[in-house]
Design a protein around this motif. Structure first.
Motif, PDB file in Angstrom:
ATOM      1  N   THR A   1       0.828  -1.212   0.000  1.00 59.21           N
ATOM      2  CA  THR A   1       0.000   0.000   0.000  1.00 59.21           C
ATOM      3  C   THR A   1       0.859   1.257   0.000  1.00 59.21           C
ATOM      4  OG1 THR A   1      -0.162  -0.045   2.416  1.00 59.21           O
ATOM      5  CG2 THR A   1      -1.936  -1.111   1.165  1.00 59.21           C
ATOM      6  N   SER A   2       2.131   1.123   0.292  1.00 56.75           N
ATOM      7  CA  SER A   2       3.040   2.269   0.319  1.00 56.75           C
ATOM      8  C   SER A   2       3.730   2.515  -1.024  1.00 56.75           C
ATOM      9  CB  SER A   2       4.105   2.052   1.397  1.00 56.75           C
ATOM     10  OG  SER A   2       4.837   0.867   1.119  1.00 56.75           O
ATOM     11  N   ARG A   3       3.409   1.748  -2.039  1.00 55.00           N
ATOM     12  CA  ARG A   3       4.036   1.917  -3.360  1.00 55.00           C
ATOM     13  C   ARG A   3       3.159   2.824  -4.227  1.00 55.00           C
ATOM     14  NH1 ARG A   3       5.699  -3.344  -6.227  1.00 55.00           N
ATOM     15  NH2 ARG A   3       7.199  -3.299  -4.526  1.00 55.00           N
ATOM     16  N   PHE A   4       3.793   3.801  -4.865  1.00 55.68           N
ATOM     17  CA  PHE A   4       3.083   4.785  -5.683  1.00 55.68           C
ATOM     18  C   PHE A   4       3.841   5.042  -6.977  1.00 55.68           C
ATOM     19  CE2 PHE A   4       2.045   5.768  -1.297  1.00 55.68           C
ATOM     20  CZ  PHE A   4       0.679   5.932  -1.336  1.00 55.68           C
ATOM     21  N   VAL A   5       3.127   5.555  -7.960  1.00 55.71           N
ATOM     22  CA  VAL A   5       3.738   6.197  -9.119  1.00 55.71           C
ATOM     23  C   VAL A   5       3.663   7.686  -8.800  1.00 55.71           C
ATOM     24  CG1 VAL A   5       3.447   6.799 -11.549  1.00 55.71           C
ATOM     25  CG2 VAL A   5       3.170   4.429 -10.803  1.00 55.71           C
ATOM     26  N   TYR A   6       4.824   8.340  -8.794  1.00 48.67           N
ATOM     27  CA  TYR A   6       4.877   9.753  -8.403  1.00 48.67           C
ATOM     28  C   TYR A   6       4.885  10.664  -9.623  1.00 48.67           C
ATOM     29  CZ  TYR A   6       5.856   8.206  -3.679  1.00 48.67           C
ATOM     30  OH  TYR A   6       5.756   7.632  -2.442  1.00 48.67           O
ATOM     31  N   VAL A   7       4.199  11.801  -9.466  1.00 53.34           N
ATOM     32  CA  VAL A   7       4.199  12.861 -10.467  1.00 53.34           C
ATOM     33  C   VAL A   7       4.642  14.128  -9.752  1.00 53.34           C
ATOM     34  CG1 VAL A   7       2.792  14.251 -12.038  1.00 53.34           C
ATOM     35  CG2 VAL A   7       2.366  11.787 -11.827  1.00 53.34           C
ATOM     36  N   LYS A   8       5.733  14.718 -10.238  1.00 56.21           N
ATOM     37  CA  LYS A   8       6.279  15.931  -9.632  1.00 56.21           C
ATOM     38  C   LYS A   8       5.573  17.166 -10.169  1.00 56.21           C
ATOM     39  CE  LYS A   8      10.791  13.860  -9.042  1.00 56.21           C
ATOM     40  NZ  LYS A   8      12.199  13.881  -9.443  1.00 56.21           N
ATOM     41  N   ALA A   9       5.651  18.241  -9.395  1.00 55.38           N
ATOM     42  CA  ALA A   9       5.003  19.491  -9.771  1.00 55.38           C
ATOM     43  C   ALA A   9       5.424  19.944 -11.164  1.00 55.38           C
ATOM     44  CB  ALA A   9       5.319  20.569  -8.743  1.00 55.38           C
ATOM     45  N   ARG A  10       6.701  19.873 -11.456  1.00 55.76           N
ATOM     46  CA  ARG A  10       7.184  20.366 -12.761  1.00 55.76           C
ATOM     47  C   ARG A  10       6.540  19.626 -13.936  1.00 55.76           C
ATOM     48  NH1 ARG A  10      12.330  17.571 -11.281  1.00 55.76           N
ATOM     49  NH2 ARG A  10      12.276  15.630 -12.474  1.00 55.76           N
ATOM     50  N   ASP A  11       6.083  18.398 -13.691  1.00 56.13           N
ATOM     51  CA  ASP A  11       5.447  17.613 -14.751  1.00 56.13           C
ATOM     52  C   ASP A  11       3.988  17.991 -14.985  1.00 56.13           C
ATOM     53  OD1 ASP A  11       7.832  16.200 -15.112  1.00 56.13           O
ATOM     54  OD2 ASP A  11       7.277  14.764 -13.539  1.00 56.13           O
ATOM     55  N   LEU A  12       3.420  18.806 -14.091  1.00 56.08           N
ATOM     56  CA  LEU A  12       2.007  19.174 -14.201  1.00 56.08           C
ATOM     57  C   LEU A  12       1.756  20.402 -15.061  1.00 56.08           C
ATOM     58  CD1 LEU A  12       0.661  18.635 -10.592  1.00 56.08           C
ATOM     59  CD2 LEU A  12       0.238  17.248 -12.603  1.00 56.08           C
ATOM     60  N   ARG A  13       2.803  21.051 -15.498  1.00 52.38           N
ATOM     61  CA  ARG A  13       2.616  22.271 -16.298  1.00 52.38           C
ATOM     62  C   ARG A  13       1.657  21.993 -17.451  1.00 52.38           C
ATOM     63  NH1 ARG A  13       8.255  22.769 -14.940  1.00 52.38           N
ATOM     64  NH2 ARG A  13       8.429  24.465 -13.438  1.00 52.38           N
ATOM     65  N   GLY A  14       0.642  22.850 -17.529  1.00 50.74           N
ATOM     66  CA  GLY A  14      -0.352  22.692 -18.575  1.00 50.74           C
ATOM     67  C   GLY A  14      -1.535  21.831 -18.170  1.00 50.74           C
ATOM     68  N   ALA A  15      -1.416  21.098 -17.071  1.00 49.11           N
ATOM     69  CA  ALA A  15      -2.519  20.245 -16.615  1.00 49.11           C
ATOM     70  C   ALA A  15      -3.298  20.896 -15.480  1.00 49.11           C
ATOM     71  CB  ALA A  15      -1.992  18.897 -16.140  1.00 49.11           C
ATOM     72  N   VAL A  16      -2.578  21.561 -14.596  1.00 46.92           N
ATOM     73  CA  VAL A  16      -3.156  22.196 -13.419  1.00 46.92           C
ATOM     74  C   VAL A  16      -2.499  23.566 -13.297  1.00 46.92           C
ATOM     75  CG1 VAL A  16      -3.476  21.980 -10.904  1.00 46.92           C
ATOM     76  CG2 VAL A  16      -3.377  19.927 -12.317  1.00 46.92           C
ATOM     77  N   LYS A  17      -3.238  24.532 -12.770  1.00 45.24           N
ATOM     78  CA  LYS A  17      -2.677  25.878 -12.618  1.00 45.24           C
ATOM     79  C   LYS A  17      -1.566  25.889 -11.571  1.00 45.24           C
ATOM     80  CE  LYS A  17      -6.537  27.726 -11.414  1.00 45.24           C
ATOM     81  NZ  LYS A  17      -7.611  28.592 -10.975  1.00 45.24           N
ATOM     82  N   ARG A  18      -0.546  26.692 -11.824  1.00 42.34           N
ATOM     83  CA  ARG A  18       0.459  26.970 -10.796  1.00 42.34           C
ATOM     84  C   ARG A  18      -0.091  28.039  -9.877  1.00 42.34           C
ATOM     85  NH1 ARG A  18       6.560  27.973 -12.461  1.00 42.34           N
ATOM     86  NH2 ARG A  18       6.812  28.060 -10.223  1.00 42.34           N
ATOM     87  N   CYS A  19       0.223  27.937  -8.607  1.00 41.53           N
ATOM     88  CA  CYS A  19      -0.221  28.952  -7.650  1.00 41.53           C
ATOM     89  C   CYS A  19       0.543  30.249  -7.882  1.00 41.53           C
ATOM     90  CB  CYS A  19       0.016  28.486  -6.219  1.00 41.53           C
ATOM     91  SG  CYS A  19      -0.935  27.029  -5.749  1.00 41.53           S
ATOM     92  N   GLU A  20      -0.094  31.343  -7.558  1.00 42.86           N
ATOM     93  CA  GLU A  20       0.568  32.640  -7.620  1.00 42.86           C
ATOM     94  C   GLU A  20       1.736  32.650  -6.639  1.00 42.86           C
ATOM     95  OE1 GLU A  20      -2.270  35.856  -7.039  1.00 42.86           O
ATOM     96  OE2 GLU A  20      -3.854  34.485  -7.665  1.00 42.86           O
ATOM     97  N   PRO A  21       2.800  33.382  -6.946  1.00 44.74           N
ATOM     98  CA  PRO A  21       3.965  33.401  -6.056  1.00 44.74           C
ATOM     99  C   PRO A  21       3.650  33.851  -4.628  1.00 44.74           C
ATOM    100  CG  PRO A  21       4.503  34.414  -8.163  1.00 44.74           C
ATOM    101  CD  PRO A  21       3.025  34.155  -8.171  1.00 44.74           C
ATOM    102  N   ASN A  22       2.692  34.731  -4.447  1.00 44.33           N
ATOM    103  CA  ASN A  22       2.374  35.261  -3.113  1.00 44.33           C
ATOM    104  C   ASN A  22       1.166  34.581  -2.470  1.00 44.33           C
ATOM    105  OD1 ASN A  22       0.435  36.239  -4.853  1.00 44.33           O
ATOM    106  ND2 ASN A  22       0.368  38.269  -3.927  1.00 44.33           N
TER     107      ASN A  22
END
Length: 172
Positions: free
Chosen positions: A137-158
């Motif tokens: 149950t502790s095994r995952f396929v990981y997706v890093k933030a940098r790989d999400l560009r274009g799929a989900v919005k990036r948060c504003e810097p502030n």
């Protein structure tokens, strides 16, 4: 349970008025849980911002679902972990052909088909761990933030200064 969730949402709206900031729900170190609980959390969150700023594993990844239409953004610290859903029976994972078949169906319907197309593309062809088939149950396929560009919005810097934050794990 539903009354507690609605109470959380109501109290959140009071906090907005008192502090003059918008409410946002923070995901950081969320290891997941029962999918039904995450459906209820999404209902309580409604149209409020969801900021993913750290670990988001298992059922937590449901916040990315297109059909929930949540206002989700991620920071560079976000890390998503996917595995197929599974059932517990007291102290062990339910296994066997019917459990594997159910996990495959739930994965397709509840997770994969509801993810943004970029996330689907990242997961396509990967061996998604299936606890019902004996994977830990502790095994995952990981997706890093940098790989999400274009799929989900990036948060504003502030983002941390803009919102009054409520930990999403406190919504129940």
């Amino acid at each position: 349970m539903r009354k507690l969730i609605l109470a959380t949402a109501f109290l959140s709206s009071l906090t907005t008025a008192a502090h003059g900031k918008e409410i946002a729900f923070l995901v950081d170190g969320d290891t997941g849980g029962k999918t039904k609980l995450y459906e209820e959390k999404a209902q309580a969150i409604g149209r409020s911002k969801v900021i993913i700023d750290g670990l988001c594993l298992s059922a937590c990844t449901m916040f990315l679902r297109k059909d929930w239409a949540l206002d989700v953004c991620y920071t560079e610290s976000a890390l998503f972990g996917f595995h197929k859903p599974f059932q517990w029976d007291k102290d062990h994972v339910v296994t066997g052909i019917s459990a594997i078949t159910q996990a495959d169906t739930d994965w397709r319907v509840m997770f994969f088909e509801q993810m943004p197309s970029r996330v689907q593309a990242l997961l396509t062809g990967k061996q998604i761990p299936a606890p019902a088939a004996g994977d830990p149950t502790s095994r995952f396929v990981y997706v890093k933030a940098r790989d999400l560009r274009g799929a989900v919005k990036r948060c504003e810097p502030n983002w941390s200064a803009k919102y009054d934050l409520i930990n999403v794990e406190d919504v129940y």
